[in-house]
Design an enzyme around this catalytic site. Sequence first.
Site, PDB file in Angstrom:
ATOM      1  N   GLY A  16      32.991  25.473  -1.382  1.00  0.00           N
ATOM      2  CA  GLY A  16      31.287  25.866  -1.836  1.00  0.00           C
ATOM      3  C   GLY A  16      31.299  27.340  -3.564  1.00  0.00           C
ATOM      4  N   GLY A  22      30.595  31.727  -4.946  1.00  0.00           N
ATOM      5  CA  GLY A  22      31.336  30.897  -5.996  1.00  0.00           C
ATOM      6  C   GLY A  22      31.542  31.400  -7.741  1.00  0.00           C
ATOM      7  N   TYR A 145      24.908  29.751  13.687  1.00  0.00           N
ATOM      8  CA  TYR A 145      25.200  29.842  12.843  1.00  0.00           C
ATOM      9  C   TYR A 145      26.580  31.099  13.059  1.00  0.00           C
ATOM     10  CZ  TYR A 145      26.343  32.126   7.632  1.00  0.00           C
ATOM     11  OH  TYR A 145      27.102  32.550   6.615  1.00  0.00           O
ATOM     12  N   PRO A 172      30.534  39.895   4.472  1.00  0.00           N
ATOM     13  CA  PRO A 172      29.731  40.832   3.032  1.00  0.00           C
ATOM     14  C   PRO A 172      28.323  40.837   3.653  1.00  0.00           C
ATOM     15  CG  PRO A 172      30.398  38.409   1.869  1.00  0.00           C
ATOM     16  CD  PRO A 172      30.699  38.546   3.915  1.00  0.00           C
ATOM     17  N   LYS A 196       8.815  34.709  -5.398  1.00  0.00           N
ATOM     18  CA  LYS A 196       7.230  35.338  -4.590  1.00  0.00           C
ATOM     19  C   LYS A 196       6.441  35.910  -6.255  1.00  0.00           C
ATOM     20  CE  LYS A 196       6.777  34.858   0.567  1.00  0.00           C
ATOM     21  NZ  LYS A 196       6.688  35.629   0.426  1.00  0.00           N
TER      22      LYS A 196
END
Length: 323
Positions: A16, A22, A145, A172, A196
């Site tokens: 990743g 990363g 998940y 985290p 946004k």
Amino acid sequence: MTEAAGLVPKRILVTGGTGLVGRAIEKVVADGEGRPDEEWIFVSSRDADLTNAAETKALFEQHKPTHVIHLAAMVGGLFKNIRYNLDFWRRNIHINDNVLHSAYETGVQKVVSCLSTCIFPDKTTYPIDESMIHNGPPHSSNFGYSYAKRMIDIQNRAYFEQHGCRFTAVIPTNVFGPHDNFNIEDGHVLPGLIHKVYLAKQTGSALTIWGTGKPRRQFIYSLDLARLFLWVLREYDEIEPIVLSVGEEEEVSIREAAEAIVEAMDFRGELVFDTTKADGQFKKTASNAKLRHYLPSFQFTPFRQAVKETCAWFSANYANARK
């Protein structure tokens, strides 16, 4: 040269490696935090499909890492999770099993995997800490998940007990920073809000925030998290995971986060809260007492400064940012 100096070189593979965390690790390593005995290899889904066991094994045999930072995952914000819980479960279970088993089979010395505070039980006391991960079901919005990420902790314990592997994990809180996914539908709350505000400013329209703005979150800047990842890789010896977070007192509401973005981007329009949209978990306050025990003097980037830097990065890289 490093071997002559008595240092055994480390080959550190980062899965990743082109994502939010990363890229942050790559930056802090390049900016002087790397060491002469470390060779860093950053890979992405273009290099191998980690849901495929053979491709994962081939990647490990190609690079022969001594250490791994495992960041690769199928990720998304609240609304994407609600729609695709099965996909989140299956893809992440395959990725994690393939990475950890390839690490074991190729003799990797240490793996640090990345979990998330969303794995914690929904019904719990606060603050939550490392001992409470498996104390009840996670929030129903992203159970696929969450359970897949929890299983990394189970695998770490089992690989250690059965094979003596030094596999651990970090937890985290809400990460944000440059190179995030700023997609409004599928991204996380902070990058979604930044996008946004950027668009509302361009069009001169009001800023609509989904939900009440009342839920509270601990946000951690990706560059701070990257520095902590290096410490975990080099110094942290436990198999048990460790929460990487700012303190409980640094928690901010979604409204306060939006106001920090509005200030950073100099948005002068109206703020509207669409209370027909779901809020998700009200809070998931995590204790960083364990981290502070190890690193009492670690300095986190102040939230508003980190927001300012992230907004500036997004504005400067709008054409190429993930959105």
